[in-house]
Write a protein that holds these residues in place. Structure first.
Motif, PDB file in Angstrom:
ATOM      1  N   LEU A  19      20.188 -22.706 -13.439  1.00  0.00           N
ATOM      2  CA  LEU A  19      19.955 -21.262 -13.359  1.00  0.00           C
ATOM      3  C   LEU A  19      20.324 -20.559 -14.663  1.00  0.00           C
ATOM      4  O   LEU A  19      19.619 -19.658 -15.115  1.00  0.00           O
ATOM      5  CB  LEU A  19      20.748 -20.666 -12.198  1.00  0.00           C
ATOM      6  N   PHE A  20      21.421 -20.975 -15.292  1.00  0.00           N
ATOM      7  CA  PHE A  20      21.814 -20.380 -16.566  1.00  0.00           C
ATOM      8  C   PHE A  20      20.771 -20.656 -17.649  1.00  0.00           C
ATOM      9  O   PHE A  20      20.404 -19.756 -18.413  1.00  0.00           O
ATOM     10  CB  PHE A  20      23.177 -20.914 -17.016  1.00  0.00           C
ATOM     11  N   LEU A  21      20.284 -21.888 -17.737  1.00  0.00           N
ATOM     12  CA  LEU A  21      19.281 -22.223 -18.744  1.00  0.00           C
ATOM     13  C   LEU A  21      17.979 -21.464 -18.500  1.00  0.00           C
ATOM     14  O   LEU A  21      17.328 -21.014 -19.453  1.00  0.00           O
ATOM     15  CB  LEU A  21      19.033 -23.732 -18.772  1.00  0.00           C
ATOM     16  N   ALA A  22      17.591 -21.316 -17.241  1.00  0.00           N
ATOM     17  CA  ALA A  22      16.380 -20.554 -16.923  1.00  0.00           C
ATOM     18  C   ALA A  22      16.564 -19.086 -17.311  1.00  0.00           C
ATOM     19  O   ALA A  22      15.674 -18.473 -17.916  1.00  0.00           O
ATOM     20  CB  ALA A  22      16.062 -20.685 -15.434  1.00  0.00           C
ATOM     21  N   TRP A  23      17.719 -18.509 -16.986  1.00  0.00           N
ATOM     22  CA  TRP A  23      18.006 -17.117 -17.348  1.00  0.00           C
ATOM     23  C   TRP A  23      17.997 -16.943 -18.866  1.00  0.00           C
ATOM     24  O   TRP A  23      17.432 -15.981 -19.390  1.00  0.00           O
ATOM     25  CB  TRP A  23      19.358 -16.697 -16.775  1.00  0.00           C
ATOM     26  N   ASP A  24      18.626 -17.865 -19.584  1.00  0.00           N
ATOM     27  CA  ASP A  24      18.703 -17.778 -21.039  1.00  0.00           C
ATOM     28  C   ASP A  24      17.315 -17.856 -21.663  1.00  0.00           C
ATOM     29  O   ASP A  24      17.016 -17.143 -22.625  1.00  0.00           O
ATOM     30  CB  ASP A  24      19.601 -18.888 -21.578  1.00  0.00           C
ATOM     31  N   THR A  25      16.453 -18.698 -21.119  1.00  0.00           N
ATOM     32  CA  THR A  25      15.094 -18.826 -21.632  1.00  0.00           C
ATOM     33  C   THR A  25      14.307 -17.539 -21.417  1.00  0.00           C
ATOM     34  O   THR A  25      13.559 -17.110 -22.298  1.00  0.00           O
ATOM     35  CB  THR A  25      14.380 -20.003 -20.943  1.00  0.00           C
ATOM     36  N   ILE A  31      11.880 -17.953 -30.666  1.00  0.00           N
ATOM     37  CA  ILE A  31      12.300 -18.421 -31.987  1.00  0.00           C
ATOM     38  C   ILE A  31      11.110 -18.359 -32.940  1.00  0.00           C
ATOM     39  O   ILE A  31      10.038 -18.879 -32.638  1.00  0.00           O
ATOM     40  CB  ILE A  31      12.843 -19.857 -31.915  1.00  0.00           C
ATOM     41  N   ASP A  32      11.298 -17.717 -34.079  1.00  0.00           N
ATOM     42  CA  ASP A  32      10.260 -17.637 -35.107  1.00  0.00           C
ATOM     43  C   ASP A  32      10.517 -18.750 -36.113  1.00  0.00           C
ATOM     44  O   ASP A  32      11.340 -18.611 -37.016  1.00  0.00           O
ATOM     45  CB  ASP A  32      10.289 -16.266 -35.774  1.00  0.00           C
ATOM     46  N   LEU A  33       9.806 -19.858 -35.960  1.00  0.00           N
ATOM     47  CA  LEU A  33      10.043 -21.014 -36.821  1.00  0.00           C
ATOM     48  C   LEU A  33       9.638 -20.768 -38.266  1.00  0.00           C
ATOM     49  O   LEU A  33      10.144 -21.408 -39.170  1.00  0.00           O
ATOM     50  CB  LEU A  33       9.302 -22.229 -36.274  1.00  0.00           C
TER      51      LEU A  33
END
Length: 57
Positions: A19-25, A31-33
């Motif tokens: 859930l934390f990783l989904a929220w963070d995403t 990200i601008d590579l």
């Protein structure tokens, strides 16, 4: 009884992590590579900082 509580704790841990990783995403900016500074910038005129921990504010 310890095995059952360890299993429940493991399920809770992995659920919270996912859930934390989904929220963070969802919340984080993409990200601008192309705008990333080079890792090694010897002689290029650009600063050689690149990691998230190297950002000076």
């Amino acid at each position: 009884m310890t095995k059952v509580s360890n299993t429940k704790l493991s399920v809770v841990f992995w659920s919270v992590l996912v859930l934390f990783l989904a929220w963070d995403t969802v919340v984080s900016a993409p990200i601008d590579l192309r705008n990333e500074p080079p890792l090694i910038a010897a002689g290029s005129g650009k600063a050689s900082v690149g990691g998230h921990c190297a950002i000076a504010k």
